[in-house]
Design a protein around this motif. Sequence first.
Motif, PDB file in Angstrom:
ATOM      1  N   GLY A   1     -12.262  -0.695  17.960  1.00 29.47           N
ATOM      2  CA  GLY A   1     -12.922  -1.997  17.954  1.00 29.47           C
ATOM      3  C   GLY A   1     -11.967  -3.172  17.942  1.00 29.47           C
ATOM      4  N   GLY A   2     -10.657  -2.904  17.935  1.00 28.99           N
ATOM      5  CA  GLY A   2      -9.670  -3.972  17.993  1.00 28.99           C
ATOM      6  C   GLY A   2      -9.403  -4.668  16.676  1.00 28.99           C
ATOM      7  N   LEU A   3      -9.838  -4.076  15.546  1.00 31.06           N
ATOM      8  CA  LEU A   3      -9.540  -4.660  14.236  1.00 31.06           C
ATOM      9  C   LEU A   3      -8.215  -4.105  13.727  1.00 31.06           C
ATOM     10  N   HIS A   4      -7.638  -4.785  12.750  1.00 32.43           N
ATOM     11  CA  HIS A   4      -6.381  -4.312  12.178  1.00 32.43           C
ATOM     12  C   HIS A   4      -6.559  -2.883  11.668  1.00 32.43           C
ATOM     13  N   CYS A   5      -5.628  -2.023  12.037  1.00 31.35           N
ATOM     14  CA  CYS A   5      -5.719  -0.617  11.654  1.00 31.35           C
ATOM     15  C   CYS A   5      -4.311  -0.041  11.600  1.00 31.35           C
ATOM     16  N   PRO A   6      -3.938   0.628  10.511  1.00 35.09           N
ATOM     17  CA  PRO A   6      -2.598   1.207  10.441  1.00 35.09           C
ATOM     18  C   PRO A   6      -2.480   2.413  11.371  1.00 35.09           C
ATOM     19  N   GLU A   7      -1.262   2.782  11.714  1.00 30.28           N
ATOM     20  CA  GLU A   7      -1.064   4.034  12.430  1.00 30.28           C
ATOM     21  C   GLU A   7      -1.591   5.170  11.560  1.00 30.28           C
ATOM     22  N   PHE A   8      -2.211   6.140  12.172  1.00 28.38           N
ATOM     23  CA  PHE A   8      -2.780   7.252  11.417  1.00 28.38           C
ATOM     24  C   PHE A   8      -2.878   8.478  12.313  1.00 28.38           C
ATOM     25  N   TYR A   9      -3.065   9.620  11.656  1.00 29.27           N
ATOM     26  CA  TYR A   9      -3.377  10.829  12.414  1.00 29.27           C
ATOM     27  C   TYR A   9      -4.140  11.806  11.533  1.00 29.27           C
ATOM     28  N   HIS A  10      -4.777  12.761  12.192  1.00 34.18           N
ATOM     29  CA  HIS A  10      -5.562  13.783  11.517  1.00 34.18           C
ATOM     30  C   HIS A  10      -4.671  14.986  11.256  1.00 34.18           C
ATOM     31  N   LEU A  11      -4.504  15.323   9.998  1.00 33.05           N
ATOM     32  CA  LEU A  11      -3.758  16.515   9.621  1.00 33.05           C
ATOM     33  C   LEU A  11      -4.783  17.636   9.453  1.00 33.05           C
ATOM     34  N   THR A  12      -4.922  18.479  10.449  1.00 34.00           N
ATOM     35  CA  THR A  12      -5.980  19.478  10.455  1.00 34.00           C
ATOM     36  C   THR A  12      -5.743  20.547   9.402  1.00 34.00           C
ATOM     37  N   SER A  13      -6.798  21.266   9.085  1.00 29.50           N
ATOM     38  CA  SER A  13      -6.698  22.315   8.075  1.00 29.50           C
ATOM     39  C   SER A  13      -5.808  23.463   8.532  1.00 29.50           C
ATOM     40  N   GLU A  14      -5.587  23.582   9.853  1.00 31.59           N
ATOM     41  CA  GLU A  14      -4.720  24.641  10.366  1.00 31.59           C
ATOM     42  C   GLU A  14      -3.248  24.268  10.294  1.00 31.59           C
ATOM     43  N   THR A  15      -2.952  22.995  10.082  1.00 29.79           N
ATOM     44  CA  THR A  15      -1.567  22.532  10.061  1.00 29.79           C
ATOM     45  C   THR A  15      -0.888  22.957   8.764  1.00 29.79           C
ATOM     46  N   GLN A  16       0.318  23.486   8.868  1.00 32.08           N
ATOM     47  CA  GLN A  16       1.056  23.874   7.677  1.00 32.08           C
ATOM     48  C   GLN A  16       1.491  22.629   6.909  1.00 32.08           C
TER      49      GLN A  16
ATOM     50  N   GLY B   1      -3.268 -10.670   8.378  1.00 32.92           N
ATOM     51  CA  GLY B   1      -4.717 -10.816   8.322  1.00 32.92           C
ATOM     52  C   GLY B   1      -5.368  -9.816   7.397  1.00 32.92           C
ATOM     53  N   VAL B   2      -6.611  -9.473   7.714  1.00 33.45           N
ATOM     54  CA  VAL B   2      -7.433  -8.585   6.882  1.00 33.45           C
ATOM     55  C   VAL B   2      -7.351  -7.154   7.415  1.00 33.45           C
ATOM     56  N   TRP B   3      -7.025  -6.234   6.516  1.00 33.52           N
ATOM     57  CA  TRP B   3      -6.952  -4.815   6.850  1.00 33.52           C
ATOM     58  C   TRP B   3      -7.998  -4.083   6.010  1.00 33.52           C
ATOM     59  N   LEU B   4      -9.042  -3.626   6.644  1.00 30.43           N
ATOM     60  CA  LEU B   4     -10.092  -2.926   5.920  1.00 30.43           C
ATOM     61  C   LEU B   4      -9.609  -1.538   5.502  1.00 30.43           C
ATOM     62  N   LEU B   5      -9.857  -1.197   4.251  1.00 29.26           N
ATOM     63  CA  LEU B   5      -9.550   0.150   3.757  1.00 29.26           C
ATOM     64  C   LEU B   5     -10.761   1.055   3.942  1.00 29.26           C
ATOM     65  N   GLU B   6     -11.912   0.573   3.536  1.00 32.90           N
ATOM     66  CA  GLU B   6     -13.149   1.330   3.730  1.00 32.90           C
ATOM     67  C   GLU B   6     -14.336   0.424   3.468  1.00 32.90           C
ATOM     68  N   ILE B   7     -15.489   0.823   3.991  1.00 28.57           N
ATOM     69  CA  ILE B   7     -16.752   0.149   3.723  1.00 28.57           C
ATOM     70  C   ILE B   7     -17.766   1.221   3.360  1.00 28.57           C
ATOM     71  N   ALA B   8     -18.392   1.075   2.217  1.00 31.59           N
ATOM     72  CA  ALA B   8     -19.441   2.006   1.792  1.00 31.59           C
ATOM     73  C   ALA B   8     -20.799   1.351   1.983  1.00 31.59           C
ATOM     74  N   THR B   9     -21.756   2.110   2.480  1.00 31.34           N
ATOM     75  CA  THR B   9     -23.100   1.570   2.692  1.00 31.34           C
ATOM     76  C   THR B   9     -23.935   1.720   1.423  1.00 31.34           C
ATOM     77  N   ARG B  10     -23.370   1.268   0.334  1.00 34.46           N
ATOM     78  CA  ARG B  10     -24.027   1.210  -0.978  1.00 34.46           C
ATOM     79  C   ARG B  10     -23.346   0.111  -1.772  1.00 34.46           C
ATOM     80  N   SER B  11     -23.875  -0.175  -2.938  1.00 35.51           N
ATOM     81  CA  SER B  11     -23.305  -1.249  -3.749  1.00 35.51           C
ATOM     82  C   SER B  11     -22.134  -0.743  -4.576  1.00 35.51           C
ATOM     83  N   ILE B  12     -21.498  -1.643  -5.297  1.00 35.90           N
ATOM     84  CA  ILE B  12     -20.332  -1.329  -6.108  1.00 35.90           C
ATOM     85  C   ILE B  12     -20.661  -0.212  -7.095  1.00 35.90           C
ATOM     86  N   GLY B  13     -19.682   0.662  -7.354  1.00 32.98           N
ATOM     87  CA  GLY B  13     -19.929   1.853  -8.146  1.00 32.98           C
ATOM     88  C   GLY B  13     -19.838   1.630  -9.649  1.00 32.98           C
ATOM     89  N   GLY B  14     -20.094   2.717 -10.374  1.00 32.28           N
ATOM     90  CA  GLY B  14     -20.046   2.668 -11.828  1.00 32.28           C
ATOM     91  C   GLY B  14     -21.039   1.668 -12.387  1.00 32.28           C
TER      92      GLY B  14
END
Length: 422
Positions: A118-133, A275-288
């Motif tokens: 979507g063109g928003l700020h996003c760090p480099e990342f990759y998927h470490l699969t369960s098969e990867t040592q 700028g703004v770097w989103l870590l996560e968005i939960a589709t619920r309200s604040i926890g605890g």
Amino acid sequence: MKRILLLLPASSYRNEDFIAAAKKLDVEIISAADYCHRLAPGWGMSPISSVPFDQPEIAVHQVMESLGRKPDAVLAVDDSGLELAALLSERLQLPGNPPAGVWLMRDKLAFRRLLRNGGLHCPEFYHLTSETQPEQACSLSFPVVVKARRLSSSRGVVRADTQEAFTQAVKWVNRIQEKADRDGAQLGLIVERFIPGHEYALEGLLEKGELRVLALFDKPDPLDGPYFEESIYITPPQLSQAKQDEIAHTVQQACQLAGIVSGPIHAEMRLNEQGVWLLEIATRSIGGLCGRMLQHALGMSLEELILRHALNMPLPKVWQAEATGVMMIPIPKRGILKSVHHLDEARQVPGISDIKITASAGQIVSPSPEGASYLGFIFASGISPDAVESSLRHAHSCLQFDVQTEIPVTNAITHPGQAGCA
């Protein structure tokens, strides 16, 4: 009388607050819970009390068979029921978010792909699969963060600054995820570049796709790792209106990308010179119990506001009369909580409005990144964010927690609210 189906996880802090809000609004509650299906019949519970929230495709049929008359809304109290709530709303033809969009927000790997595409700020990342040592070299430059894909509250999130630390983090997070998530062994992990910057959180409500900001929180403690246990939230933040607007706009964009259009959201982000770097968005309200800090500004509990929105009832205007804050009391070490001392002294600290100790004596507690709970919550208000922060830290310094580090092997007694089941 309006009816609402509440998905109430057995171990959630917030069940009582949602039930109290529904009773205040004279709303009929249909409750579904996730107690163990093997133990629930012996406790005299109906099938709707032992629904596998973490298997939404199976759970939706079980709930539909037990439901009876159609409710006016479906609401998940916590993360575990979000996908099921979306499926039920779709099946019952009730307003809500699409199941695919809710899944995108819950899965950290899918969310990163959403931001990148979507063109928003996003760090480099990759998927470490369960098969990867786990001994495989990290393909990103350090520092990196190793994350479980679907856990919340910083559980299963570890920073690594070297290859050796990375190898250990992968093994550790894998163990945490496999223990906490039914599909953990197959999910793999996400590895991403560490994002520098100050951390904030946004509490909002989406109304037909438009974001209404309820509060923006500052997190004054540095969250640089190696673990990321959150502690203090304070509102309003000492941040320019332009930066606050930038945060809200970025959250709105991400929700639009995922197709999330309705209900509460809780977003976590870092802010730096880029700028703004989103870590996560939960589709619920604040926890605890953290939402209790907003009651004065909302003129009602956060849970009542969420129920009002779900049931298409009038909503209040948000106003910020004073600074407020909460401390999620951190767990100092793994062990058995024996006792809490000097609670009365802490409650007498100026600015402190309430202290709730939610951990019970005899309970096994564990800090981040393994733990999924806190010792309790300290609430404060004051004339400024600095005054609130000072009150919270002073009250916390008064408290003394006796945690026994040697955990004896005994015959475990399972409490219904803490039961686990394969």
